[in-house]
Every structure is written in C-alpha cells, then in structure tokens.
Design a protein around this motif. Structure first.
Motif, mmCIF file in Angstrom:
data_model
loop_
_atom_site.group_PDB
_atom_site.id
_atom_site.type_symbol
_atom_site.label_atom_id
_atom_site.label_comp_id
_atom_site.label_asym_id
_atom_site.label_seq_id
_atom_site.Cartn_x
_atom_site.Cartn_y
_atom_site.Cartn_z
ATOM 1 N N PRO A 499 -0.424 3.258 1.446
ATOM 2 C CA PRO A 499 -1.789 3.164 0.895
ATOM 3 C C PRO A 499 -2.149 4.308 -0.056
ATOM 4 N N ALA A 500 -1.814 5.558 0.298
ATOM 5 C CA ALA A 500 -2.070 6.692 -0.586
ATOM 6 C C ALA A 500 -0.734 7.169 -1.150
ATOM 7 N N SER A 501 -0.633 7.188 -2.455
ATOM 8 C CA SER A 501 0.643 7.514 -3.084
ATOM 9 C C SER A 501 0.400 8.136 -4.447
ATOM 10 N N GLN A 502 1.349 8.972 -4.881
ATOM 11 C CA GLN A 502 1.271 9.548 -6.223
ATOM 12 C C GLN A 502 1.775 8.556 -7.273
ATOM 13 N N SER A 503 2.384 7.470 -6.822
ATOM 14 C CA SER A 503 2.868 6.447 -7.742
ATOM 15 C C SER A 503 2.040 5.188 -7.542
ATOM 16 N N ASN A 504 1.248 4.828 -8.545
ATOM 17 C CA ASN A 504 0.351 3.679 -8.442
ATOM 18 C C ASN A 504 0.441 2.824 -9.691
ATOM 19 N N ASN A 505 0.248 1.525 -9.527
ATOM 20 C CA ASN A 505 0.217 0.594 -10.657
ATOM 21 C C ASN A 505 -1.206 0.088 -10.858
ATOM 22 N N SER A 506 -1.667 0.106 -12.098
ATOM 23 C CA SER A 506 -2.998 -0.404 -12.412
ATOM 24 C C SER A 506 -2.894 -1.432 -13.528
#
Length: 792
Positions: A499-506
């Motif tokens: 859920p919390a990550s430094q790698s995210n897709n938007s």
C-alpha cells in the motif's frame, strides 16, 4: 618580542591548567563542528560541477498543470528524440532509461554467477557520454553503444564481476532477458555525482527488454526515463523552453495542451531540487551553515567568559608590568599571544577530531567525503585568525586598561575589569542556541515517532515482501499454494507494490463515462483478491473484487470518492476507466483511506484492480514466532520456483522507514550538534560561575560570618542563572517555533507544536545548568570565610 610573548603565554597556561584545558576543549569542539559542516557543504555544492561546459547542460523534466502543479524528473520516452530532431538548439541531446535492482548473470562454462545491482542498469544513447564527462578508459568512444547488444561498465564493476579490468568481449545477461557484450570500460564514477548507474547498455535494446509501445507513448511518464542536452553557447534557457511548448502543441490535443508542460532543469539544480527528487535541500545546508557559525561563536564566548574570570587573578601581574614600563598595546598583544597558543592547540585537536568523525558522517550520509587538504588548510587558517581575534580582543583590552596602582593594591572592582552585562549577553546567546537545538531535536523526534507509529490505514507489521521476477501464471499459483502450506503463514498476496511504496503508478481517470477525464490523476495498484486481507485494509462500502487474472472490477479509496464530491455507496456500480480508457470496469467497493506515500505527501485517489501481468511483489503475512523457520522455507520455495534468479526479501516496516531516511539523518545531526552546543554552553556557564565566585568571595565570607547557610549562598548563584536561562528561553522559543514550523511544512500530516515541547526544553536546560554550576557553586559556598576575608 614575539618569542617572549609565547614563552610567557606558555608559562601562564601551565600555571592555569584547568582554564587552559576548558578553553581548548570548548574551542576544539566548536572548530571541529565548523570543519565538518564546511566539508559537508562544499561536498554537496561540488556535485556534477566537473563536467565540461556544465553551465550549458540541462535535464528535461515534466510538469502537469491540472489539479495543482505536479512535477517529475522523468519525461515521455520520445521527448528527447523529438527535441534533438525537430530543433537545432542543442549541440548534443541523449536519452537514458534507468532501471533499478536488476539481476546480472555471468556464465563461465558450467559456473553461473548472479549479482543484484541496486543502482541498476541504464539504457543509454551514445551521445550521453559526449554531454557528461565520464572518461572511457578502454574502448572506442566513437562507437560504444552505437550498435545493439553492447555494454560499458566501470572499473569497479569489472573487478567485481571478473576480478580484473581486462573484460572487453565478455558477456553479461540482464534480468535473464537480454545479453550484452562489453565494449568499453569507464573510469570509476566520482563520489560527487548524482549519476549512480555503473552499467550502461545500448538504447537499441529497449524494445527487446520492455514494452515496444513506450517509444511512441506521449501519455505516460516513467521516472527513470530521462533526457539530457547541452545547448549551444548562443541559445538561452527561454528559447529552449519555448521549443518545449511547441512540442506540446504538436503531440497533444484538447485539455492535454494545458496540462502537459516540459521544461529544462540546469545541471547544478539537480542535486538540490526537492520537487524533482533532489538529494539535498539547500535550506538544510543553510541551516547547517548557521549552526556551524553559532557553534564557533559560542566556543569564542566561552573563552571570553573564562578569560575575564581569570582577569582579577592576573591583576597584580598586569600592575607590575605597567609599573616596569609595559605599554597597553604590548599587554594587548601578550594576551593575543596566549589566545593564539590556545587556539592553535584547539585547531590541531579539532582537525584530529574531524578526521575521527568523518567516517561516521560518511556512514550516516552513505557518502564518500574526503578532506581537501588545500581547502581544509585555508579554512583552518581563516578560522584560527578569526577565533584568535574574536576570543582574544575583549579580554586583551580589559587587561591592557587596568590601573596599576589599583591592581597592586587589590582594589580592582567589577567596573574596572569590564561590565558583567556583556558576559550575561554572551551566556544568554549560548543557551538560546542550545535551546533552539533542543526544541528542534524534540520536535523532529516527535514527528518521526508519529510517522512511524501512527495508523497508516494498513497493517505493516510482520509482512515479508518477496520479489516476483517472472509473471508466469502456473508458477505463481504453485508458489502461492506452497507458501500457504508453511506453518506460520497467515496470508499470501500478489501485487505490484504494498500500500505505501516509493514506486507508484499514476494515470488519468474517467468516471461514469463522463465527456472528459477528471482534472486529477489516480494512483493505480494491481493486486489480487487477498490484498485487502493481507494488509488489513478496511471496506467502507461494497465488497472486495472476485478472483481474476485481469481487471474486471475496481476498488477505490475514500479520497477518490471525496474528489468526486459523492458518498461511498453512490460510486458502487459506476464505471471507471483508466490509462486513456484502455481499462474499463465497474467499481465494486470503497476502502478506507490509507497512506500510499510517506507523511510528506497527501493521500492520493487510489484504485486497486487485479492483473497478474503487473505483479512484482509477493506479500506474506506471518506469525513472528515462526519467523526464522518461515524465512528459511520462503527461500527454499522461491529458489525452486525461480532457479535462475537471485533471492532477496524485505520486511514491509523496513521499507517504510526508508521514506524518512533524510529526516533521520537530519535528526542525528541535530542531536549531535545540540549535544555539542550544550557541552560548550556548560563550559560557558562554568566560566561565568567561576567569575562570580571570584567576584563574590568577600561577600560570601561576610554572609557566612553573619549566619547565612549554604542554601542562601547557593541561591546567590542560582538566581543569576535562573534569570539568564529564562531570558534565553524567551528568545529561543519563538525562533525555534518559526524554524520548526517551516520544517513541518514538508509534512502533509504532522504533529502540532504544543506547550509540552517547550516545557521539556526549559526543564532539560535547567537540569543541565544545575549540574554544571552546582559543583563550582558548592565549592564557593563551602569556602572558609576566614580565608575569604583575610585576602583584604
């Protein structure tokens, strides 16, 4: 004359060893901090300044002007090529696509070596090495990386993989997908560069390694996709940014014409720009600079306090010198000589302390700082001269203006040796600085404790994260069944990231088939149906999606619903489209908000959907009582499932701590400097109480003869310091509140600065001050009044 000054100075210091030792310790601590802070600041200011024509080198970056302004140092993959082909503004332009945590495999006969590269691999166009100055030691600079299947590596990597730098023609394999032949060796990268990749491979293999559509994709931005350019000498930054605007007009339509903006970032801004993932915010460097200045000033203040406390003891010496013909300037330079001797010794000690402390600083920052001997020499000489005159001038002037008759008759009083008010001001200054640092330390500790213990909206404890190197449906199902059979395993979920990550897709979002996309993006999280149970997410409306291999249903979070100004139950059953309407499905549930980044960033609109092709993490909730046996079983099963890969694992709470690495570094520095400021401040207090003890010797004697007890005598000292510490607190509290309010602005979710923090600060300061002055005050209080009065 100078030799005589130094000889007498040495004799005086030998006679007053405690005074000399305290002076040296205080100055050495302050100067050592100054040296380390100077080294730290110059190191960060030197980043990427060694490139030729660095003032004309820029990195392209992306801005989105929609629901606020978003920024990324990544750009659409075709941008660099378009800028190079459509305009003649640059001498060179090159694209570089960075990937992290890559597996490198080397096969030699039957032996297979595997290496995990955290800094990863960069797919690079050959012009990159014309723009940035990374010298090629072996290979032909004109031809390296021109053809597909080529790689160049640093000397360090060559020794790591093959034991020598004679590696031209050797083959490495990347992530068991693409093989590359080494055609060049780079000189090891300097420590002061933000370019960390040490393996560069042909850009021509990008399509083979990842999605072919990226080369034509103007709608997505991967943060590792970068482009660098060196502009022609006559081209301005404004001209280049105008060209960027023309690219937007050519490749975007409709509302995207206003949303997408491309700009150029100067090379010297990359290291410091926090909005574009810069490492070191300049405001923190400025804060360190002023802390260093303050610590050196407080060390000088100690010296002044201690020296003036000694002045009465040396009054007869000065009187005799004046009677024998010494002029005021000679007495002044005599004292300057003593100060110089103490300062030189302190500088030598400070340099030694700095060399001892530098490895710890490097470990803290994960850096490779070294002392530049020329810069260090110049800095220490300047500091030495400054400290000598800052510390020595006032006491020297005080001694030089003694009246010889009064000195020889022991009739010097407070007004003759200098006003007590200056020393009060100096001590107040010292403890104002100390209290500012103490308050700052308490607030940073409280904020980090809040960040790491607050309810994140999901369960981060006892969750093990394993990488998924291959998205093979059969292998994943088999591994899940085997993991679930292990004793101590409670839940298993496949997902892209936790859920919390430094790698995210938007991506863009279209709700309920509206005419246009919403004016905000959505954070997409691919995960299976066990994601909610594994991480303890809570549903506030609807249900979980059913098991599936591709996206047939969506879950969204409360922030998504709030952005639409709707209620959770009202979005259930509505259609959601993402990725330019390439994925469309109904919303079946709403989950309670959880933090998908650190507390520095606000919670984003989120959608969760299944798609096994995008799973890269296996999250396993375990019972910690069986942790050791479980971890051993995980490794065995994982290695049997992916025998060609390299095993690794991480606990989720450890990965979340990485969000606050820089805050923890800042906390460690503030704690250290606060501790040093307190020590120096305590030495200053000791100097002041020593001065008071000398000045009040007869008064204490008279009071004791007239019946005063020890408590009354101690209060003579205590009331003075109580006033000074309260004044210091009145000055420090608003300054600390202002500084820490600015610091907390970097957190979207933060603690309030309440009165308890300031109360803790003043109480701790009083305790420290009481311990410091208590010893010297008690000695003065216990002194025999007969001896005190006999001195008349």
């Amino acid at each position: 004359m100078i030799k005589n000054y130094i000889k007498i100075a040495w004799r005086n210091l030998k006679r007053n060893k405690a005074y000399a030792a305290i002076s040296v310790i205080g100055l050495a601590l302050g100067i050592a901090c100054g040296i380390l802070i100077f080294t730290l600041i110059t190191y960060h200011l030197s980043f990427d300044t060694f490139h030729n024509n660095s003032d004309r080198i820029y990195r392209l970056y992306t801005e989105w002007h929609d629901d606020g302004v978003g920024r990324s140092h990544g750009v659409p993959q075709p941008l660099g090529k378009t800028f190079r082909n459509d305009f003649t503004l640059a001498e060179k332009t090159a694209r570089v696509i960075n990937f992290r945590n890559n597996l490198i495999t080397i096969t030699k006969g039957n032996e297979v070596k595997k290496f995990k590269e955290e800094d990863g691999v960069a797919f690079t166009e050959p012009q990159y090495f014309d723009i940035l100055n990374f010298p090629l030691l072996k290979g032909d600079k004109k031809t390296v990386l021109v053809q597909p299947g080529e790689a160049i590596i640093t000397e360090k990597i060559a020794r790591k993989y093959f034991g020598s730098d004679n590696v031209i023609g050797k083959v490495i394999r990347l992530d068991n997908k693409v093989s590359f032949t080494i055609t060049g060796i780079l000189k090891d990268l300097p420590a002061n560069t933000d370019r960390k990749q040490e393996i560069y491979v042909s850009y021509g293999n990008m399509d083979e390694y990842t999605d072919k559509g990226r080369e034509q994709n103007w709608g997505g931005v991967y943060s590792g996709s970068e482009a660098f350019t060196r502009l022609k000498p006559t081209v301005t930054l404004a001209q280049a940014n105008n060209a960027m605007a023309q690219i937007v007009k050519k490749h975007y339509t409709g509302r995207d014409l206003k949303v997408w903006v491309f700009k150029l970032q100067p090379l010297n801004d990359i290291h410091f720009n926090a909005d574009l993932d810069g490492y070191a915010d300049k405001k923190y460097l400025w804060a360190l600079f002023f802390i260093g200045i303050f610590l050196i000033i407080t060390a000088c203040v100690n010296f002044v306090n201690l020296a003036t406390a000694q002045a009465l003891n040396r009054s007869k010496e000065v009187g005799i010198r004046k009677v024998l013909g010494s002029l005021p300037y000679q007495l002044f330079w005599q004292f300057i000589a003593e100060t110089a001797l103490i300062t030189i010794v302190a500088v030598i000690v400070a340099v030694g302390l700095s060399y001892l402390a530098l490895p710890a600083i490097n470990h803290l920052f994960q850096s490779q700082m070294e002392f530049n001997k020329m810069e260090l020499s110049i800095f220490t000489i300047i500091i030495c001269i400054a400290v000598i005159f800052l510390s020595g001038s006032y006491p020297g002037l005080v001694l030089a203006r003694f009246q010889p008759i009064l000195a020889l008759k022991s009739k010097l009083s407070q007004k003759h040796i200098g006003g007590f008010s200056l020393r009060r001001i100096l001590v107040v200054t010292q403890f104002s600085i100390s209290q500012i640092l103490i308050i700052g330390t308490i607030i940073i500790i409280s904020q980090l404790h809040y960040s790491q213990t607050a309810d994140l909206g999901f369960n981060k404890d006892a969750v093990v994260l394993l990488p998924i190197p291959q998205n093979d449906k059969v292998k994943l199902n088999t591994m899940r069944n085997r993991l679930n059979a292990i004793q101590g395993v409670e839940k298993v979920s496949y997902c892209y990231r936790p859920p919390a990550s430094q790698s995210n897709n938007s991506t863009g979002v279209n709700f309920d088939n509206r005419a246009e996309e919403e004016h905000w993006g959505i954070n997409t999280k691919t995960a299976d149906e066990n994601y909610i149970a594994t991480f303890g997410l809570k549903l506030v409306a609807g249900r979980n999606f059913f098991p599936a291999d591709s996206t047939k249903e969506f879950l969204v979070n409360e922030t998504f619903v709030k952005k639409l100004n709707m209620k959770p139950q009202d979005v259930i059953g509505k259609t959601l489209s993402i990725d330019g309407k390439s994925i469309t499905a109904p919303i079946v549930g709403v989950v309670k908000d959880f933090y998908n980044y650190s507390f520095h960033t606000e919670i984003s609109p989120i959608c969760i959907m299944p798609d096994y092709r995008n799973y890269s993490t296996c999250a396993i909730k375990i019972n910690m009582r069986n942790a050791k046996a479980s971890l051993a079983s995980f490794e065995k099963i994982w290695n049997e499932t992916f025998p060609e890969e390299l095993y690794s694992y991480q606990f989720l709470d450890d990965s979340i701590k990485k969000f606050y690495e820089m805050d923890n570094i800042l906390l460690t520095l503030i704690e250290a400097f606060a501790g040093i400021a307190i020590v120096i401040g305590c030495l200053g207090l000791y100097g002041l109480v020593s001065f008071m003890a000398v000045r009040k010797t007869k008064e204490i004697g008279v009071r004791k003869v007239l019946g005063a007890n020890i408590q009354h005598v101690l209060w003579l000292f205590g009331k003075e310091f109580t006033k000074l510490l309260l004044v210091a607190f009145v000055i420090a509290a608003p300054l600390a509140w202002w500084a820490m309010t600015n610091y907390l602005q970097d957190f979207k979710y933060r603690i309030p600065i309440g009165p308890g923090i300031f109360l803790m600060s003043i109480i701790s300061t009083f305790i420290i001050a009481f311990i410091t002055v208590g010893y010297r005050s008690v000695i003065a209080a216990l002194a025999n009044p007969v001896k005190s009065l006999r001195s008349e």
